[in-house]
Design a protein around this motif. Structure first.
Motif, mmCIF file in Angstrom:
data_model
loop_
_atom_site.group_PDB
_atom_site.id
_atom_site.type_symbol
_atom_site.label_atom_id
_atom_site.label_comp_id
_atom_site.label_asym_id
_atom_site.label_seq_id
_atom_site.Cartn_x
_atom_site.Cartn_y
_atom_site.Cartn_z
ATOM 1 N N ASN A 24 1.179 -1.310 -0.077
ATOM 2 C CA ASN A 24 -0.594 0.181 0.283
ATOM 3 C C ASN A 24 1.018 1.132 0.464
ATOM 4 O O ASN A 24 0.384 2.147 -0.660
ATOM 5 N N SER A 25 2.240 1.504 0.679
ATOM 6 C CA SER A 25 2.878 2.386 0.825
ATOM 7 C C SER A 25 3.536 1.975 -0.503
ATOM 8 O O SER A 25 3.190 3.676 -0.942
ATOM 9 N N HIS A 26 4.410 1.599 -1.515
ATOM 10 C CA HIS A 26 4.320 2.071 -3.423
ATOM 11 C C HIS A 26 3.578 2.686 -3.278
ATOM 12 O O HIS A 26 3.641 3.549 -4.821
ATOM 13 N N GLY A 27 1.942 2.035 -3.603
ATOM 14 C CA GLY A 27 0.883 2.910 -4.250
ATOM 15 C C GLY A 27 0.974 3.431 -4.322
ATOM 16 O O GLY A 27 0.702 4.589 -4.971
ATOM 17 N N PHE A 28 1.153 4.077 -2.700
ATOM 18 C CA PHE A 28 0.776 5.795 -1.967
ATOM 19 C C PHE A 28 1.409 6.598 -3.254
ATOM 20 O O PHE A 28 1.621 7.719 -3.457
ATOM 21 N N THR A 29 3.612 5.815 -2.883
ATOM 22 C CA THR A 29 4.358 6.680 -2.834
ATOM 23 C C THR A 29 4.290 7.603 -4.613
ATOM 24 O O THR A 29 4.297 8.320 -5.103
ATOM 25 N N TYR A 30 3.782 6.025 -5.894
ATOM 26 C CA TYR A 30 3.971 6.296 -7.115
ATOM 27 C C TYR A 30 2.904 7.446 -7.120
ATOM 28 O O TYR A 30 2.890 8.590 -8.320
ATOM 29 N N ILE A 31 1.982 7.516 -6.803
ATOM 30 C CA ILE A 31 0.761 8.327 -7.505
ATOM 31 C C ILE A 31 1.175 10.349 -6.872
ATOM 32 O O ILE A 31 0.330 10.741 -7.243
ATOM 33 N N ALA A 32 1.596 9.714 -5.607
ATOM 34 C CA ALA A 32 2.529 11.222 -4.843
ATOM 35 C C ALA A 32 3.030 11.460 -6.002
ATOM 36 O O ALA A 32 3.414 12.707 -5.862
ATOM 37 N N LEU A 33 3.965 10.854 -6.583
ATOM 38 C CA LEU A 33 4.918 10.910 -7.156
ATOM 39 C C LEU A 33 4.688 10.925 -8.493
ATOM 40 O O LEU A 33 4.991 12.287 -8.634
ATOM 41 N N LEU A 34 3.410 10.871 -9.089
ATOM 42 C CA LEU A 34 3.015 11.238 -10.401
ATOM 43 C C LEU A 34 2.282 12.722 -10.334
ATOM 44 O O LEU A 34 2.526 13.602 -11.356
ATOM 45 N N ALA A 35 2.138 12.885 -9.187
ATOM 46 C CA ALA A 35 1.353 14.854 -8.660
ATOM 47 C C ALA A 35 2.236 15.110 -8.527
ATOM 48 O O ALA A 35 1.909 16.543 -9.542
ATOM 49 N N ALA A 36 3.303 14.670 -8.011
ATOM 50 C CA ALA A 36 4.435 15.996 -7.642
ATOM 51 C C ALA A 36 4.838 15.953 -9.277
ATOM 52 O O ALA A 36 5.232 17.312 -10.005
ATOM 53 N N ILE A 37 5.144 15.470 -10.231
ATOM 54 C CA ILE A 37 5.564 15.289 -12.201
ATOM 55 C C ILE A 37 4.845 16.955 -12.332
ATOM 56 O O ILE A 37 4.953 17.633 -13.720
ATOM 57 N N VAL A 38 3.510 16.285 -12.115
ATOM 58 C CA VAL A 38 2.135 17.408 -12.490
ATOM 59 C C VAL A 38 2.346 18.109 -12.939
ATOM 60 O O VAL A 38 2.566 19.317 -12.950
ATOM 61 N N ILE A 39 2.596 18.521 -11.440
ATOM 62 C CA ILE A 39 2.250 19.876 -10.784
ATOM 63 C C ILE A 39 3.804 20.531 -10.919
ATOM 64 O O ILE A 39 3.946 22.110 -11.339
ATOM 65 N N ILE A 40 4.805 20.448 -10.917
ATOM 66 C CA ILE A 40 6.169 20.944 -11.704
ATOM 67 C C ILE A 40 6.396 20.742 -12.644
ATOM 68 O O ILE A 40 6.835 22.309 -13.426
ATOM 69 N N GLY A 41 5.304 19.581 -13.323
ATOM 70 C CA GLY A 41 5.151 20.584 -15.354
ATOM 71 C C GLY A 41 4.819 22.240 -15.119
ATOM 72 O O GLY A 41 5.135 22.388 -15.909
ATOM 73 N N ILE A 42 3.663 21.897 -14.906
ATOM 74 C CA ILE A 42 2.544 23.103 -14.585
ATOM 75 C C ILE A 42 3.073 24.534 -14.365
ATOM 76 O O ILE A 42 2.959 25.172 -14.934
ATOM 77 N N LEU A 44 7.030 25.032 -14.329
ATOM 78 C CA LEU A 44 7.705 24.807 -15.646
ATOM 79 C C LEU A 44 7.217 25.456 -16.573
ATOM 80 O O LEU A 44 7.609 26.636 -16.730
ATOM 81 N N GLY A 45 5.687 24.784 -16.972
ATOM 82 C CA GLY A 45 5.232 25.874 -18.334
ATOM 83 C C GLY A 45 5.032 26.947 -18.335
ATOM 84 O O GLY A 45 5.128 28.059 -18.880
ATOM 85 N N ALA A 46 4.361 27.342 -16.851
ATOM 86 C CA ALA A 46 4.089 28.682 -16.392
ATOM 87 C C ALA A 46 5.145 29.407 -16.555
ATOM 88 O O ALA A 46 5.283 30.561 -17.094
ATOM 89 N N ALA A 47 5.953 28.858 -15.866
ATOM 90 C CA ALA A 47 7.441 29.626 -15.548
ATOM 91 C C ALA A 47 8.247 29.793 -17.369
ATOM 92 O O ALA A 47 8.711 31.149 -17.261
ATOM 93 N N GLY A 48 8.393 28.982 -17.595
ATOM 94 C CA GLY A 48 8.725 29.016 -19.254
ATOM 95 C C GLY A 48 7.983 30.060 -19.888
ATOM 96 O O GLY A 48 8.247 31.228 -21.634
ATOM 97 N N LYS A 49 6.528 29.901 -19.977
ATOM 98 C CA LYS A 49 5.758 31.916 -20.901
ATOM 99 C C LYS A 49 5.788 32.533 -20.399
ATOM 100 O O LYS A 49 5.975 33.724 -20.609
ATOM 101 N N TYR A 50 5.816 32.514 -18.664
ATOM 102 C CA TYR A 50 6.234 33.294 -18.346
ATOM 103 C C TYR A 50 7.709 34.599 -18.710
ATOM 104 O O TYR A 50 7.931 36.603 -19.462
#
Length: 206
Positions: A24-42, A44-50
């Motif tokens: 269960n811990s591994h599954g939660f960590t994977y989802i949290a990692l994906l969420a963090a990657i999405v947030i970082i991507g957004i 970086l995209g906003a910063a790049g446009k700025y």
């Protein structure tokens, strides 16, 4: 034996809990990692446009500065010699005016900051084919759409940088007629002995 079997069962039970929790811990960590990657991507995209907009606005400001330098230099060249109002034949004439012992009307030959290439020369439609202004060759749409200086009010709402024409147009009455000599800005017939034929004092008839 029963007690030992019970202990074995208890031990097996205790060992099964950590394995389940680990999965269960591994599954939660994977989802949290994906969420963090999405947030970082957004982010970086906003910063790049700025930063892209910041760089574009800096280039626009530099384009306005350099284009205005060319317009002013053409005006200075045009008015440098009284009675000989003419546009330059080339950009080199602005950097070194051979008519006036090499006077400089332009500090240097500027590049177009949008394209990195030379400015496009805008020439008059006479046989002399002299330079009256410059402009960028870029077809990109400007970010700046308003709040231009008074001499560049016609830049408002333009869809291409190439529509920003930095041109010098003489004021009305600044054109010299053949055979005339006058200073720029001086009226065409400012003194009594320079008045147009038929406009001077008429003799009084007795």
């Amino acid at each position: 034996m029963k007690i030992q079997n019970s202990k074995l069962k208890i031990q097996n039970f205790l060992f099964r809990i950590p394995h389940s929790a680990l999965r269960n811990s591994h599954g939660f960590t994977y989802i949290a990692l994906l969420a963090a990657i999405v947030i970082i991507g957004i982010s970086l995209g906003a910063a790049g446009k700025y930063w892209s907009n910041v760089i574009s606005r800096e280039k626009e400001a530099e384009l306005l500065f350099r284009g205005d330098q060319y317009r002013r230099a053409i005006e200075k060249y045009y008015s440098a010699i009284p009675g000989r109002l003419e546009y330059p034949q080339s950009i080199d004439d602005l950097v070194k005016d051979d008519r006036t012992a090499g006077k400089r009307h332009l500090r240097q030959k500027y590049k177009d900051p949008i394209t990195g290439e030379d400015f496009v020369e805008f020439r008059d439609k006479t046989k002399a084919n002299r330079i009256t202004g410059v402009y960028s060759s870029s077809d990109k749409e400007p970010l700046k759409q308003g709040n231009f200086p008074d001499q560049y009010k016609d830049f408002e709402g333009k869809k291409k940088y190439s529509e920003w024409k930095f041109m010098f147009t003489p004021q009305q009455g600044q054109t010299v007629l053949p055979g005339q000599t006058r200073f720029p800005g001086q009226a065409q017939y400012p003194m009594p002995w320079q008045q147009a034929p038929g406009t001077g004092p008429q003799p009084v008839k007795h």
